[in-house]
Design a protein around this motif. Structure first.
Motif, short mmCIF file in Angstrom:
data_model
loop_
_atom_site.label_atom_id
_atom_site.label_comp_id
_atom_site.label_asym_id
_atom_site.label_seq_id
_atom_site.Cartn_x
_atom_site.Cartn_y
_atom_site.Cartn_z
N ARG A 140 0.86 -1.28 -0.13
CA ARG A 140 0.00 -0.01 0.11
C ARG A 140 1.09 1.26 0.07
O ARG A 140 0.65 2.21 -0.47
N ASP A 141 1.87 1.35 0.72
CA ASP A 141 2.52 2.46 0.90
C ASP A 141 3.64 2.67 -0.37
O ASP A 141 3.77 3.87 -0.79
N ILE A 142 3.90 1.76 -0.88
CA ILE A 142 4.83 1.73 -2.10
C ILE A 142 4.09 2.36 -3.24
O ILE A 142 4.23 3.09 -4.05
N GLU A 143 2.78 1.62 -3.49
CA GLU A 143 1.82 2.26 -4.55
C GLU A 143 1.32 3.62 -4.26
O GLU A 143 1.02 4.07 -4.98
N ASN A 144 1.08 3.95 -3.21
CA ASN A 144 0.86 5.22 -2.58
C ASN A 144 2.00 6.27 -3.01
O ASN A 144 1.76 7.33 -3.75
N LEU A 145 3.02 5.94 -2.94
CA LEU A 145 4.34 6.63 -3.35
C LEU A 145 4.28 6.79 -5.04
O LEU A 145 4.57 7.88 -5.47
#
Length: 421
Positions: free
Chosen positions: A14-19
């Motif tokens: 989730r965090d990598i895709e949000n970045l």
């Protein structure tokens, strides 16, 4: 030590895709250059995630971001982890970001486990590991090591002519606080950076964890060969002073020196070649090329550099050309702290994770951190060894496995009372 839950691959995804949303080149890799709109938005996202994780968030005068999980003895030197969120143009999603997002996840599971820890544990976003905007990499970690002064920020400019000092001023960073950035030995208990391997060793040997014992440092050269520019048809072969021929012989010699080195970490690359005048029917009068040489042994690099210079002298006599060898940088490798390496290995064994002890061929912010603090790194596999490319990929489950090792390592280090040397 109380049991800690396993790291969540879903949280990491989730965090990598949000970045990935903060990207100047949608559909063509990730481009997130220092202090652009995209990078500034990514910074705000990470600071928000730090706050949601229960961390205290601060920035220093060059933009290094610190998220702190408070320990019971906050006056002790902290334990660090982290990496960077800026990218080269058209990059992948994992170089740097894995260490930041993974560090956040590690601090989350430490916090939620209820385990006590004496030292503060900090996850850091180092400013501009990539040299893309200002021509020099590791700006944040260089400043922390005292290798980048406030005065030097006025001499680093981007392609528009704007200096780093001007950009920092425009964004509201307080230049009066710049001297406070520098860390001295003893200020940080130790640092462990989680990173993708950026090579294919782990994948090829079927192991999910790399334990880094050293970071190879680059020696960058610019070599110019000057011959005589002449007509390609009218000049007999014995009468030529062909800059390209001499350069080719030199390039092959550099390749040979690296291949025959007794040190397996030694590599050499000619990555850029400029030929003048660059016409089909003209004997080149000048050739300029770059050399990127790396090793975990400074002495080995010194020996090869000496041989390169001797080879240049010999070619001047044989080919009748002029050759200059300019040293752009000649960095010292960084050796990881044996104690931290041993802690990581012990954690891997307790968690039943097969690991590989290895040298990092790429250099990282940890290389500059090593100048004031003990360090090591944890590598996770890169599919196909591809990095700095839109096809860069690391499985989220592999990152989560690396975070499990990182979290336990950080917890152990944060409860150590004796300073590491």
């Amino acid at each position: 030590m109380a049991h800690m839950q396993a790291a969540s691959a879903e949280n990491i995804r989730r965090d990598i895709e949000n970045l990935n949303q903060f990207n100047a080149t949608p559909g063509d890799g990730i481009t997130r250059i220092l202090f652009t709109d995209q990078e500034l938005k990514a910074r705000e996202y990470i600071k928000k995630r730090m706050e949601e994780t229960g961390l205290e968030v601060k920035e220093d005068a060059i933009g290094n971001i610190f998220g702190t999980l408070k320990g019971s003895k906050p006056n002790l030197a902290p334990v660090w982890t982290g990496s960077h969120i800026d990218t080269v143009p058209h990059a992948g999603s994992f170089d740097g970001m894995t260490g930041v997002v993974g560090g956040l996840e590690a601090l989350r599971i430490i916090k939620e486990s209820g385990n006590t820890h004496s030292r503060n544990i900090q996850v850091i976003v180092f400013t501009s590991e990539e040299p893309t905007r200002f021509g020099k990499g590791c700006l944040g970690s260089r400043a922390l090591a005292g290798d980048l002064t406030q005065g030097e920020t006025t001499g680093l400019s981007d392609e528009t002519g704007m200096t780093l000092a001007q950009v920092l001023d425009r964004l509201g960073y307080d230049k009066k606080q710049f001297p406070d950035i520098k860390k001295e030995r003893g200020d940080v208990h130790g640092c462990v950076e989680l990173h993708i391997e950026q090579g294919a060793v782990l994948e090829n040997i079927g192991k999910k964890t790399g334990v880094v014992t050293a970071i190879s440092a680059p020696t960058d050269l610019i070599i110019e060969v000057e011959g005589t520019q002449e007509h390609a048809g009218a000049t007999p072969m014995p009468m030529r002073k062909d800059a390209m021929t001499a350069a080719a012989r030199m390039i092959l010699k550099i390749e040979e020196l690296a291949r025959t080195s007794d040190n397996p970490s030694t590599v050499a690359t000619v990555g850029k070649l400029d030929i003048f005048p660059g016409a089909t029917n003209v004997i080149p009068g000048k050739v300029r090329f770059t050399v990127d040489m790396r090793s975990d042994s400074f002495e080995e690099k010194e020996q090869i550099l000496h041989k390169i210079q001797k080879n240049a002298e010999a070619l001047v006599e044989i080919e009748g050309v002029r050759i200059s060898v300019s040293i752009v940088s000649h960095e010292h490798p960084a050796s990881a702290d044996k104690h931290i390496v041993d802690v990581i290995r012990d954690v891997c064994q307790r968690q039943n994770k097969e690991y590989n002890v290895m040298v990092s061929g790429a250099y990282h912010d940890s290389m500059f951190v090593s100048r004031f603090a003990p360090f090591s790194m944890i590598f996770v596999p890169s599919r196909g060894g591809i990095s700095h490319h839109k096809d860069e990929w690391t499985d989220y489950e592999d990152i989560a496995s690396g975070v499990d090792v990182l979290a336990e390592t950080l917890l152990i280090m944060s409860n150590e009372e004796v300073k590491q040397k």
